[in-house]
Design a protein around this motif. Structure first.
Motif, PDB file in Angstrom:
ATOM      1  N   ASP A 148       0.930  -1.192   0.442  1.00 47.95           N
ATOM      2  CA  ASP A 148      -0.214   0.172  -0.779  1.00 47.95           C
ATOM      3  C   ASP A 148       0.516   0.987  -0.171  1.00 47.95           C
ATOM      4  O   ASP A 148       0.803   1.884  -0.571  1.00 47.95           O
ATOM      5  CB  ASP A 148      -0.424   0.458   1.302  1.00 47.95           C
ATOM      6  N   TYR A 149       2.230   1.182   1.286  1.00 48.85           N
ATOM      7  CA  TYR A 149       2.780   2.538   1.194  1.00 48.85           C
ATOM      8  C   TYR A 149       3.478   2.569  -0.176  1.00 48.85           C
ATOM      9  O   TYR A 149       3.519   3.780  -0.476  1.00 48.85           O
ATOM     10  CB  TYR A 149       3.912   2.535   2.354  1.00 48.85           C
ATOM     11  N   LEU A 150       4.388   1.873  -1.017  1.00 43.20           N
ATOM     12  CA  LEU A 150       4.904   2.008  -1.853  1.00 43.20           C
ATOM     13  C   LEU A 150       4.061   2.868  -2.901  1.00 43.20           C
ATOM     14  O   LEU A 150       4.804   3.411  -3.879  1.00 43.20           O
ATOM     15  CB  LEU A 150       5.224   0.964  -2.443  1.00 43.20           C
ATOM     16  N   GLU A 151       2.524   1.492  -3.293  1.00 43.35           N
ATOM     17  CA  GLU A 151       1.896   2.242  -4.621  1.00 43.35           C
ATOM     18  C   GLU A 151       1.417   3.382  -4.592  1.00 43.35           C
ATOM     19  O   GLU A 151       1.778   4.126  -5.584  1.00 43.35           O
ATOM     20  CB  GLU A 151       0.506   1.153  -4.237  1.00 43.35           C
ATOM     21  N   VAL A 152       2.077   4.244  -3.367  1.00 46.15           N
ATOM     22  CA  VAL A 152       0.957   5.267  -3.271  1.00 46.15           C
ATOM     23  C   VAL A 152       2.847   6.128  -3.490  1.00 46.15           C
ATOM     24  O   VAL A 152       2.472   7.679  -4.366  1.00 46.15           O
ATOM     25  CB  VAL A 152       0.947   6.709  -1.993  1.00 46.15           C
ATOM     26  N   VAL A 153       3.538   6.188  -2.998  1.00 44.80           N
ATOM     27  CA  VAL A 153       4.553   6.493  -3.499  1.00 44.80           C
ATOM     28  C   VAL A 153       4.998   6.649  -5.521  1.00 44.80           C
ATOM     29  O   VAL A 153       4.869   7.276  -6.049  1.00 44.80           O
ATOM     30  CB  VAL A 153       6.131   6.479  -2.563  1.00 44.80           C
ATOM     31  N   ARG A 154       5.023   5.520  -5.816  1.00 46.98           N
ATOM     32  CA  ARG A 154       5.219   5.320  -6.778  1.00 46.98           C
ATOM     33  C   ARG A 154       3.728   5.848  -7.709  1.00 46.98           C
ATOM     34  O   ARG A 154       4.310   6.338  -8.705  1.00 46.98           O
ATOM     35  CB  ARG A 154       4.897   3.210  -7.352  1.00 46.98           C
ATOM     36  N   ALA A 155       3.183   5.692  -7.758  1.00 43.31           N
ATOM     37  CA  ALA A 155       1.664   6.411  -8.141  1.00 43.31           C
ATOM     38  C   ALA A 155       1.822   7.480  -8.586  1.00 43.31           C
ATOM     39  O   ALA A 155       1.588   8.640  -9.493  1.00 43.31           O
ATOM     40  CB  ALA A 155       0.678   6.464  -7.668  1.00 43.31           C
ATOM     41  N   MET A 156       3.430   8.681  -7.578  1.00 43.17           N
ATOM     42  CA  MET A 156       3.164   9.723  -7.005  1.00 43.17           C
ATOM     43  C   MET A 156       4.493  10.133  -7.891  1.00 43.17           C
ATOM     44  O   MET A 156       4.931  11.480  -8.685  1.00 43.17           O
ATOM     45  CB  MET A 156       3.810   9.907  -5.852  1.00 43.17           C
ATOM     46  N   ASN A 157       5.043   9.540  -8.712  1.00 41.96           N
ATOM     47  CA  ASN A 157       6.070   8.991  -9.780  1.00 41.96           C
ATOM     48  C   ASN A 157       6.295   8.298 -10.943  1.00 41.96           C
ATOM     49  O   ASN A 157       6.743   7.262 -11.294  1.00 41.96           O
ATOM     50  CB  ASN A 157       7.135   8.509  -8.394  1.00 41.96           C
ATOM     51  N   PRO A 158       5.274   8.362 -11.670  1.00 46.69           N
ATOM     52  CA  PRO A 158       4.654   7.701 -12.466  1.00 46.69           C
ATOM     53  C   PRO A 158       5.835   7.413 -13.626  1.00 46.69           C
ATOM     54  O   PRO A 158       5.693   6.386 -14.722  1.00 46.69           O
ATOM     55  CB  PRO A 158       3.922   8.505 -12.852  1.00 46.69           C
ATOM     56  N   ASP A 159       6.451   8.234 -13.845  1.00 49.09           N
ATOM     57  CA  ASP A 159       7.438   8.383 -15.016  1.00 49.09           C
ATOM     58  C   ASP A 159       9.221   7.809 -14.592  1.00 49.09           C
ATOM     59  O   ASP A 159       9.930   7.407 -15.209  1.00 49.09           O
ATOM     60  CB  ASP A 159       8.294   9.657 -14.883  1.00 49.09           C
ATOM     61  N   GLY A 160       8.956   6.548 -13.632  1.00 44.39           N
ATOM     62  CA  GLY A 160      10.284   6.017 -12.279  1.00 44.39           C
ATOM     63  C   GLY A 160      11.141   6.712 -12.117  1.00 44.39           C
ATOM     64  O   GLY A 160      11.736   6.247 -11.691  1.00 44.39           O
ATOM     65  N   VAL A 161      11.141   8.212 -11.866  1.00 48.44           N
ATOM     66  CA  VAL A 161      11.975   8.721 -11.800  1.00 48.44           C
ATOM     67  C   VAL A 161      11.439   9.109  -9.968  1.00 48.44           C
ATOM     68  O   VAL A 161      10.556  10.093  -9.887  1.00 48.44           O
ATOM     69  CB  VAL A 161      12.593   9.881 -12.059  1.00 48.44           C
ATOM     70  N   LEU A 162      11.971   9.266  -8.460  1.00 48.92           N
ATOM     71  CA  LEU A 162      12.155   9.065  -7.190  1.00 48.92           C
ATOM     72  C   LEU A 162      12.011  10.868  -6.982  1.00 48.92           C
ATOM     73  O   LEU A 162      12.905  11.181  -6.865  1.00 48.92           O
ATOM     74  CB  LEU A 162      12.302   8.225  -6.161  1.00 48.92           C
ATOM     75  N   ARG A 163      10.999  11.591  -7.265  1.00 47.72           N
ATOM     76  CA  ARG A 163      11.028  12.745  -6.592  1.00 47.72           C
ATOM     77  C   ARG A 163      10.517  13.221  -5.853  1.00 47.72           C
ATOM     78  O   ARG A 163      10.097  14.017  -5.030  1.00 47.72           O
ATOM     79  CB  ARG A 163      10.650  13.737  -7.840  1.00 47.72           C
ATOM     80  N   HIS A 164       8.731  12.697  -5.872  1.00 49.25           N
ATOM     81  CA  HIS A 164       7.664  13.364  -5.028  1.00 49.25           C
ATOM     82  C   HIS A 164       7.645  12.404  -3.869  1.00 49.25           C
ATOM     83  O   HIS A 164       7.664  10.578  -3.869  1.00 49.25           O
ATOM     84  CB  HIS A 164       6.375  13.699  -5.870  1.00 49.25           C
ATOM     85  N   TYR A 165       7.085  12.955  -2.277  1.00 43.91           N
ATOM     86  CA  TYR A 165       7.677  12.123  -1.909  1.00 43.91           C
ATOM     87  C   TYR A 165       5.718  12.831  -1.116  1.00 43.91           C
ATOM     88  O   TYR A 165       5.651  13.313  -0.588  1.00 43.91           O
ATOM     89  CB  TYR A 165       8.073  11.337  -0.591  1.00 43.91           C
ATOM     90  N   PRO A 166       4.838  11.826  -0.338  1.00 43.60           N
ATOM     91  CA  PRO A 166       3.901  11.492   1.063  1.00 43.60           C
ATOM     92  C   PRO A 166       4.364  12.012   1.927  1.00 43.60           C
ATOM     93  O   PRO A 166       5.067  11.646   2.802  1.00 43.60           O
ATOM     94  CB  PRO A 166       2.669  10.387   0.351  1.00 43.60           C
ATOM     95  N   GLY A 167       3.825  12.702   2.923  1.00 44.56           N
ATOM     96  CA  GLY A 167       3.680  12.972   3.961  1.00 44.56           C
ATOM     97  C   GLY A 167       2.804  12.076   4.236  1.00 44.56           C
ATOM     98  O   GLY A 167       2.104  11.803   3.857  1.00 44.56           O
ATOM     99  N   SER A 168       2.010  12.053   6.071  1.00 46.36           N
ATOM    100  CA  SER A 168       1.395  10.933   6.503  1.00 46.36           C
ATOM    101  C   SER A 168       0.128  11.670   6.018  1.00 46.36           C
ATOM    102  O   SER A 168      -0.899  11.100   5.860  1.00 46.36           O
ATOM    103  CB  SER A 168       1.486  11.599   7.757  1.00 46.36           C
ATOM    104  N   PRO A 169      -1.066  13.362   6.149  1.00 52.30           N
ATOM    105  CA  PRO A 169      -1.867  13.265   5.293  1.00 52.30           C
ATOM    106  C   PRO A 169      -1.859  12.871   4.099  1.00 52.30           C
ATOM    107  O   PRO A 169      -2.741  12.474   4.023  1.00 52.30           O
ATOM    108  CB  PRO A 169      -2.053  15.238   5.458  1.00 52.30           C
ATOM    109  N   GLU A 170      -1.164  13.101   3.015  1.00 50.57           N
ATOM    110  CA  GLU A 170      -1.577  12.545   2.196  1.00 50.57           C
ATOM    111  C   GLU A 170      -1.709  11.409   1.816  1.00 50.57           C
ATOM    112  O   GLU A 170      -2.185  10.773   1.090  1.00 50.57           O
ATOM    113  CB  GLU A 170      -0.185  13.175   0.810  1.00 50.57           C
ATOM    114  N   LEU A 171      -1.256  10.509   2.741  1.00 47.10           N
ATOM    115  CA  LEU A 171      -0.781   9.059   2.804  1.00 47.10           C
ATOM    116  C   LEU A 171      -2.059   8.307   2.918  1.00 47.10           C
ATOM    117  O   LEU A 171      -2.624   8.017   2.369  1.00 47.10           O
ATOM    118  CB  LEU A 171      -0.234   8.199   3.986  1.00 47.10           C
ATOM    119  N   VAL A 172      -2.986   9.353   4.379  1.00 46.10           N
ATOM    120  CA  VAL A 172      -4.081   8.047   5.081  1.00 46.10           C
ATOM    121  C   VAL A 172      -5.631   9.265   4.122  1.00 46.10           C
ATOM    122  O   VAL A 172      -6.190   8.380   3.634  1.00 46.10           O
ATOM    123  CB  VAL A 172      -4.252   9.642   6.148  1.00 46.10           C
ATOM    124  N   ARG A 173      -5.199  11.149   2.977  1.00 44.58           N
ATOM    125  CA  ARG A 173      -6.063  11.315   2.238  1.00 44.58           C
ATOM    126  C   ARG A 173      -5.627   9.347   1.486  1.00 44.58           C
ATOM    127  O   ARG A 173      -7.242  10.008   0.672  1.00 44.58           O
ATOM    128  CB  ARG A 173      -5.391  12.922   1.662  1.00 44.58           C
TER     129      ARG A 173
END
Length: 282
Positions: free
Chosen positions: A79-104
């Motif tokens: 669940d955690y990694l799917e959120v992070v990967r969805a925020m970086n669809p081009d495969g380059v790790l740049r955007h990261y969710p804080g607690s509020p965005e994860l829960v949202r």
């Protein structure tokens, strides 16, 4: 208040905190009844790892960067990694969710989020980042007032995250005070307190205070990325969780060895035990 979480976004402590938060949301979501999520020190909710603050420290390179493309990942991380990967669809790790965005993103239509951030600039950014989701309310007050201001909730179930900046010497004591206030207002509340670990002997009083707290039961979870004998840097982090949902302890017992091995920067390790065990009926 000078603390800005963007300098530390995605580091090993964030990984532990956010992973456990995701598991709490997943376990609470097994029941149809709604829950409220309260965050006392919410930050901005979204972070740019290539931005000025995060790139200055590069702490995320020893945290989320080690996990997000890992193979043979335990199911509890998905669940955690799917959120992070969805925020970086081009495969380059740049955007990261804080607690509020994860829960949202992981909570449901019937659930509600109450987020608090004292820092004026971060509070403004949090409001912008959460705009458009009617389930989310953002408050710009003192984080330590959250239990007395927002509890009890109309929902019968609540998850409260207490994650202060630890800029002042009394913040561990205030964490215990906030835990007692929350339990006093909603005895069934799931309260998760995050704390930094430099040297374990610095936390002895904190542990004693927690053992004497009002929590009906209290689970301690700690992850060390290097030796905790010296107090010169952040060697690990922990969470204590009151009233953890059934299944969390078993999941973490399976997950923590894998996580400690992946995130180790030296002599890593982990701990999982009960500071307050549930009392037997009668």
């Amino acid at each position: 208040m000078n603390y800005r979480h963007a300098f530390h976004a995605g580091n090993h402590a964030d990984v532990l905190k956010h992973l456990i938060l995701c598991r709490l949301i997943a376990l609470l979501s097994r029941k149809e009844a709604p829950f409220a999520y309260l965050d006392s020190h919410a930050g901005v909710g979204l972070y740019d790892l290539a931005g000025d603050q995060a790139s200055r420290t590069g702490e995320w390179l020893e945290g989320i960067a080690r996990l997000w493309q890992a193979e043979d990942v335990p199911d509890q991380l998905l669940d955690y990694l799917e959120v992070v990967r969805a925020m970086n669809p081009d495969g380059v790790l740049r955007h990261y969710p804080g607690s509020p965005e994860l829960v949202r993103l992981l909570s449901r239509e019937q659930d509600r989020l109450q987020l608090n951030e004292k820092h004026p600039e971060d509070g403004r950014l949090l409001k912008e980042n959460m705009a458009g989701d009617r389930r989310v309310a953002v408050h710009l007050g003192e984080g330590w007032h959250v239990p007395r201001a927002l509890l009890p909730t109309r929902e019968k179930r609540v998850l409260l995250l207490i994650d202060p900046p630890f800029e002042k010497a009394d913040e561990l004591e205030r964490c215990v005070q906030s835990l007692n206030e929350a339990i006093g207002r909603m005895r069934q509340a799931v309260v998760a307190i995050w704390y930094p670990i430099k040297a374990l002997d610095q936390l002895k009083r904190f542990y004693r205070d927690l053992e004497k707290s009002a929590a009906p039961k209290l689970l301690r979870v700690e992850l060390y990325v290097q030796s905790t004998d010296e107090a010169q840097r952040l060697n690990g982090s922990g969470l204590v969780i009151s009233n953890p949902p059934w299944g969390l302890e078993e999941e973490l017992r399976q997950l923590l060895p894998w996580l400690a091995e992946r995130l180790a920067q030296g002599q890593g390790g982990w701990r999982l035990d009960w500071l307050i065990e549930e009392k037997a009926p009668g």
